[in-house]
Write an enzyme that holds these catalytic residues in place. Structure first.
Site, short mmCIF file in Angstrom:
data_model
loop_
_atom_site.label_atom_id
_atom_site.label_comp_id
_atom_site.label_asym_id
_atom_site.label_seq_id
_atom_site.Cartn_x
_atom_site.Cartn_y
_atom_site.Cartn_z
N CYS A 242 -25.08 -4.65 -10.52
CA CYS A 242 -24.14 -4.89 -11.62
C CYS A 242 -24.78 -4.39 -12.93
CB CYS A 242 -23.85 -6.39 -11.74
SG CYS A 242 -23.00 -6.84 -13.27
N CYS B 118 -21.45 -12.27 -11.63
CA CYS B 118 -21.14 -12.67 -13.02
C CYS B 118 -19.70 -12.34 -13.43
CB CYS B 118 -22.13 -11.99 -13.98
SG CYS B 118 -21.82 -10.22 -14.23
N TYR C 114 -13.87 1.43 1.50
CA TYR C 114 -13.27 1.58 0.17
C TYR C 114 -13.73 2.86 -0.52
CZ TYR C 114 -10.92 -2.77 0.82
OH TYR C 114 -10.09 -3.73 1.33
N HIS D 90 -3.13 -6.43 -6.81
CA HIS D 90 -4.15 -6.41 -5.76
C HIS D 90 -5.40 -5.67 -6.22
CE1 HIS D 90 -0.88 -7.02 -2.45
NE2 HIS D 90 -1.15 -8.13 -3.11
N GLU E 6 13.53 2.87 4.93
CA GLU E 6 14.34 2.24 5.99
C GLU E 6 14.47 0.75 5.72
OE1 GLU E 6 11.77 3.50 9.11
OE2 GLU E 6 10.29 1.93 8.72
N ASP F 9 -4.34 2.36 -5.60
CA ASP F 9 -4.55 3.69 -6.19
C ASP F 9 -4.14 3.60 -7.65
OD1 ASP F 9 -1.52 4.44 -4.52
OD2 ASP F 9 -1.71 4.43 -6.69
N ASN G 229 13.81 2.02 -0.25
CA ASN G 229 12.86 2.17 0.85
C ASN G 229 13.35 3.25 1.80
OD1 ASN G 229 11.25 1.49 3.32
ND2 ASN G 229 10.58 -0.23 2.04
N1 APR Z 1 9.55 6.48 0.56
C1 APR Z 1 9.95 5.18 0.46
N2 APR Z 1 9.44 4.19 1.22
C2 APR Z 1 8.50 4.54 2.13
C3 APR Z 1 8.05 5.87 2.29
C4 APR Z 1 8.63 6.86 1.45
N3 APR Z 1 8.26 8.14 1.55
N4 APR Z 1 7.12 5.89 3.30
C5 APR Z 1 6.99 4.61 3.73
N5 APR Z 1 7.82 3.81 3.04
C6 APR Z 1 7.98 2.35 3.18
C7 APR Z 1 7.94 1.84 4.59
O1 APR Z 1 9.25 1.87 5.17
C8 APR Z 1 7.43 0.40 4.39
O2 APR Z 1 8.53 -0.47 4.15
O3 APR Z 1 6.86 1.76 2.54
C9 APR Z 1 6.58 0.49 3.13
C10 APR Z 1 5.08 0.40 3.41
O4 APR Z 1 4.82 -0.89 3.89
P1 APR Z 1 3.31 -1.36 4.04
O5 APR Z 1 2.53 -0.32 4.73
O6 APR Z 1 3.36 -2.75 4.62
O7 APR Z 1 2.75 -1.42 2.54
P2 APR Z 1 2.97 -2.56 1.46
O8 APR Z 1 4.32 -3.19 1.59
O9 APR Z 1 2.63 -1.96 0.14
O10 APR Z 1 1.83 -3.64 1.85
C11 APR Z 1 1.68 -4.76 0.99
O11 APR Z 1 -0.21 -5.50 2.31
O12 APR Z 1 -2.07 -4.96 3.50
C12 APR Z 1 -1.64 -5.45 2.29
O13 APR Z 1 -2.79 -5.33 0.26
C13 APR Z 1 -2.05 -4.56 1.16
O14 APR Z 1 -0.85 -4.09 -0.88
C14 APR Z 1 -0.74 -4.11 0.54
C15 APR Z 1 0.23 -5.19 1.00
#
Ligand code: APR
Length: 233
Positions: free
Chosen positions: A133, A117, A54, A106, A200, A92, A198
């Site tokens: 702490c 505590c 982390y 999260h 894809e 972030d 997204n």
């Molecule tokens: N623009 C739009 N979408 C994007 C881009 C981009 N430039 N780059 C990647 N992606 C999409 C991918 O296609 C995918 O669907 O972002 C998504 C990322 O998926 P994950 O890596 O699974 O992230 P997330 O969905 O946020 O994960 C959810 O899982 O591991 C836990 O706590 C962690 O908060 C996280 C949770």
């Protein structure tokens, strides 16, 4: 009814700011095992390894800059005062760096939590394995992030937003982790319009009324412009 927009963001929103996603090729879960760095058991077993993971992610997040997608969402929130709720799975703080306000379901890397505590405090950089702490002094400080097997934050508040929104959008999330992956269904059941942005198709793309494919820095600003031109909003 007053138009209200709820937006769920995931790691894809911060990808173009240089922060790794989790499940894309070469993502964080391809480099590290969840059971080694992202569970309470991992922290109990090897706090030094978990804190180092982390600390690395906190340093990357501290260096990262908000991208055009974060800035567009902050502009939407500012323009539609109080009618845009940002819920992020990301730890972030790029929404805040862009001027937005987000519910961190999260948790967030810039904060520590005392496992003894419950006190929370700002963490600018590194945490030690036995971080003391500042409130109770116990050496039980941990990153204030939700690990697998723990309850996400703000779920009651999120449910109330999902039950009263007119538009639900999911941006840059793979839809593989619950409860966030179920938010689209919950919003739809309450009559909201739904859209996914997204790079894809995802496992939940079929659950949205509309899908907008492309990189977030291109699709999100265009989508925000279209919303602000729309008389409804
Ligand atoms: N623009 C739009 N979408 C994007 C881009 C981009 N430039 N780059 C990647 N992606 C999409 C991918 O296609 C995918 O669907 O972002 C998504 C990322 O998926 P994950 O890596 O699974 O992230 P997330 O969905 O946020 O994960 C959810 O899982 O591991 C836990 O706590 C962690 O908060 C996280 C949770």
């Amino acid at each position: 009814m007053t138009e209200k927009i709820v937006i769920l963001t995931g790691a894809g929103l911060s990808a173009e700011s240089g922060l790794s996603t989790f499940r894309d090729a070469g993502g964080l879960w391809a480099q590290h095992r969840i059971e080694d760095v992202a569970t309470p058991e991992a922290f109990a077993r090897d706090p030094a390894r978990v804190q180092a993971f982390y600390n690395m992610r906190r340093a990357q997040a501290a260096e990262a800059h908000p991208n055009a997608a974060h800035l567009a969402l902050a502009r939407l929130q500012t323009t539609l005062k109080g009618r845009v709720i940002l819920i992020t799975q990301n730890v972030d703080w790029l929404h805040e760096k862009a001027g937005g306000i987000a519910l961190h379901m999260h948790g967030v890397l810039s904060q520590a939590l005392c496992a003894a505590c419950g006190h929370r405090w700002y963490v600018p950089d590194e945490m030690t394995p036995d971080e003391p702490c500042p409130a109770c002094g116990a050496p039980r400080g941990r990153p204030d992030v939700v690990w697998f097997g723990e309850m996400p934050y703000h779920l009651d508040l999120i449910d109330s937003h999902l039950s009263s929104c007119t538009l639900f959008a999911a941006i840059g999330t793979s839809g593989q982790v619950f409860p966030a992956a179920g938010f689209v269904r919950e919003a739809q059941l309450n009559g909201a319009e739904t859209v996914e942005l997204n790079l894809e198709r995802t496992e939940i793309s079929g659950q949205f009324q509309r899908n907008i494919f492309g990189p977030a820095t291109e699709t999100v600003p265009r989508w925000v412009d279209s919303l602000l031109e729309d008389s409804l909003y």
